[in-house]
Write a protein that holds these residues in place. Structure first.
Motif, mmCIF file in Angstrom:
data_model
loop_
_atom_site.group_PDB
_atom_site.id
_atom_site.type_symbol
_atom_site.label_atom_id
_atom_site.label_comp_id
_atom_site.label_asym_id
_atom_site.label_seq_id
_atom_site.Cartn_x
_atom_site.Cartn_y
_atom_site.Cartn_z
ATOM 1 N N TRP A 1 0.832 -1.217 0.000
ATOM 2 C CA TRP A 1 0.000 0.000 0.000
ATOM 3 C C TRP A 1 0.864 1.264 0.000
ATOM 4 O O TRP A 1 0.509 2.276 -0.619
ATOM 5 C CB TRP A 1 -1.007 0.001 1.153
ATOM 6 C CG TRP A 1 -0.450 0.293 2.526
ATOM 7 C CD1 TRP A 1 -0.098 -0.614 3.468
ATOM 8 C CD2 TRP A 1 -0.203 1.589 3.101
ATOM 9 N NE1 TRP A 1 0.375 0.013 4.594
ATOM 10 C CE2 TRP A 1 0.317 1.368 4.404
ATOM 11 C CE3 TRP A 1 -0.353 2.902 2.663
ATOM 12 C CZ2 TRP A 1 0.671 2.415 5.255
ATOM 13 C CZ3 TRP A 1 0.002 3.947 3.519
ATOM 14 C CH2 TRP A 1 0.513 3.702 4.804
ATOM 15 N N ASN B 1 -4.004 -0.781 -1.110
ATOM 16 C CA ASN B 1 -3.790 -2.119 -1.667
ATOM 17 C C ASN B 1 -5.129 -2.835 -1.893
ATOM 18 O O ASN B 1 -5.164 -4.006 -2.205
ATOM 19 C CB ASN B 1 -2.878 -2.934 -0.745
ATOM 20 C CG ASN B 1 -2.270 -4.142 -1.451
ATOM 21 O OD1 ASN B 1 -2.159 -4.158 -2.686
ATOM 22 N ND2 ASN B 1 -1.898 -5.153 -0.692
ATOM 23 N N HIS C 1 -7.533 2.355 1.727
ATOM 24 C CA HIS C 1 -6.401 1.419 1.813
ATOM 25 C C HIS C 1 -5.936 1.137 0.390
ATOM 26 O O HIS C 1 -6.622 0.436 -0.353
ATOM 27 C CB HIS C 1 -6.871 0.134 2.498
ATOM 28 C CG HIS C 1 -5.758 -0.809 2.867
ATOM 29 N ND1 HIS C 1 -4.730 -1.135 1.995
ATOM 30 C CD2 HIS C 1 -5.502 -1.483 4.002
ATOM 31 C CE1 HIS C 1 -3.913 -1.976 2.585
ATOM 32 N NE2 HIS C 1 -4.356 -2.195 3.814
#
Ligand SMILES: Cc1cc2nc3c(=O)[nH]c(=O)nc-3n(C[C@H](O)[C@H](O)[C@H](O)COP(=O)(O)OP(=O)(O)OC[C@H]3O[C@@H](n4cnc5c(N)ncnc54)[C@H](O)[C@@H]3O)c2cc1C
Length: 306
Positions: A238, A262, A260
């Motif tokens: 991330w 990712n 987030h």
């Protein structure tokens, strides 16, 4: 390859569905149709199906699709999804045996109620035990490898195998067990604990997830496995995505989560192609700009639309 129909498949006690819409069975809510979706009644039914199905018919097993991108053209052959015959959870002392179709959080709950500690990380993984075995799922400091004693699986010829923890060849979010294996159950072992404390830890995991992950969105969980710290300068996936300025990047209706980086989100009308293109754009940009190679954690299956 040509489409597979039920006519070419053996009689079973479980259920076949022809032209099954897989988009309704995955978290991303994208993807095409399976020629046939098969829910075996139990292990014997599965073994019989595997023995009697010609080997030129491709077979893919899915869990609840929380780490899966089904492409828009769908999946040729048979997709197996383990149903209620594979969801039993039995606690015996410190051992917990769960069917591969059981939901991880349910297994964590049953273990906690029986005073078995060590499985609470499963509360943070929204998949099945089958998916956890394949992915060495883990969260908040625990992973499948830490608690697995053995797993039962069937190969393409319908032969039953029992794999020890070592034979599962676990590494970070990965198992080296042969791809053809279909897991049907697993036995875990924890330590004696106090139910109240275990449940409190599970509640903590739950609250932490709620705060940091877009768990109410159409997502596929962590997109990339975190790279080796030595190669990424200790940065997680991330952070690398954030560093290239891709937080919130959009392709079609697919978006890098603002919460987030990712996690990818289907904002409503994304296709699997949108998501795949977005994810590949991140992989390529991170490689070009930061020299770090990201590895897909999400599994891709099926054909792109022609
Ligand atoms: C919001 C969100 C949060 C997440 N957080 C985490 C996390 O913290 N930690 C983590 O590890 N993962 C996390 N994930 C990813 C995902 O939940 C895990 O990888 C989970 O183990 C996948 O299980 P599944 O049943 O959904 O498998 P699927 O996504 O359906 O399939 C994943 C892979 O497992 C294989 N598989 C499934 N069942 C079987 C079986 N019976 N036998 C053989 N192979 C099988 C499939 O073939 C496929 O290759 C998250 C996902 C979401 C959507």
């Amino acid at each position: 390859m040509t489409k597979v129909t039920v006519k070419t498949l053996p009689d079973v006690r479980g259920k076949y569905v022809e032209n099954a819409d897989l988009s309704t069975l995955t978290w991303f809510r994208v993807g095409g149709f399976a020629d046939v979706l098969f829910s075996p009644a139990d292990e014997d039914d599965l073994a019989h199906f595997l023995r009697a199905t010609p080997t030129n018919i491709p077979i893919f097993v899915m869990g609840v699709g929380s780490n899966l991108l089904v492409r828009d053209g769908g999946v040729r052959g048979v997709v197996i999804r383990l149903g209620s015959g594979f969801r039993q959870v039995v606690v015996d002392g410190l051992k917990v045996t769960a069917g591969a179709g059981a939901i991880d959080a349910q297994v964590a709950k049953r273990a906690a109620e029986a005073g078995v500690a060590g499985l609470e990380f499963f509360r943070g993984v929204p998949g099945t035990i089958g998916g956890a075995l394949r992915m060495n799922a883990g969260a908040y400091g625990g992973e499948t490898k830490d608690v697995l004693v053995s797993a039962v699986a069937f190969d393409r010829a319908g032969k039953r195998h029992v794999l020890s923890n070592t034979e599962m060849g676990f590494s970070y979010r990965h198992s080296d067990a042969p791809e053809e294996l279909i897991f049907t159950s697993a036995t875990f072992e924890g330590q004696r604990g106090d139910s109240k404390d275990i449940i409190a830890r599970m509640d903590q995991i739950s609250a932490q997830r709620e705060e940091t992950q877009p768990i109410r969105e159409r997502t596929g969980g962590s997109t990339f496995a975190n790279p080796d710290a030595a190669l990424s300068g200790g940065r997680k996936s991330w952070q690398l995505i954030d560093e290239i300025g891709a937080r919130g990047r959009v392709i079609g209706d697919a978006q890098v989560s603002e919460r987030h980086c990712n996690f990818m989100i289907n904002r409503g009308n994304a296709s699997a192609a949108d998501l795949e293109e977005l994810i590949e754009s991140l992989r390529i940009d991170v490689q070009e700009k930061l020299g770090v190679e990201l590895r897909w954690e999400i599994r891709r299956v099926g054909e792109a639309t022609q």
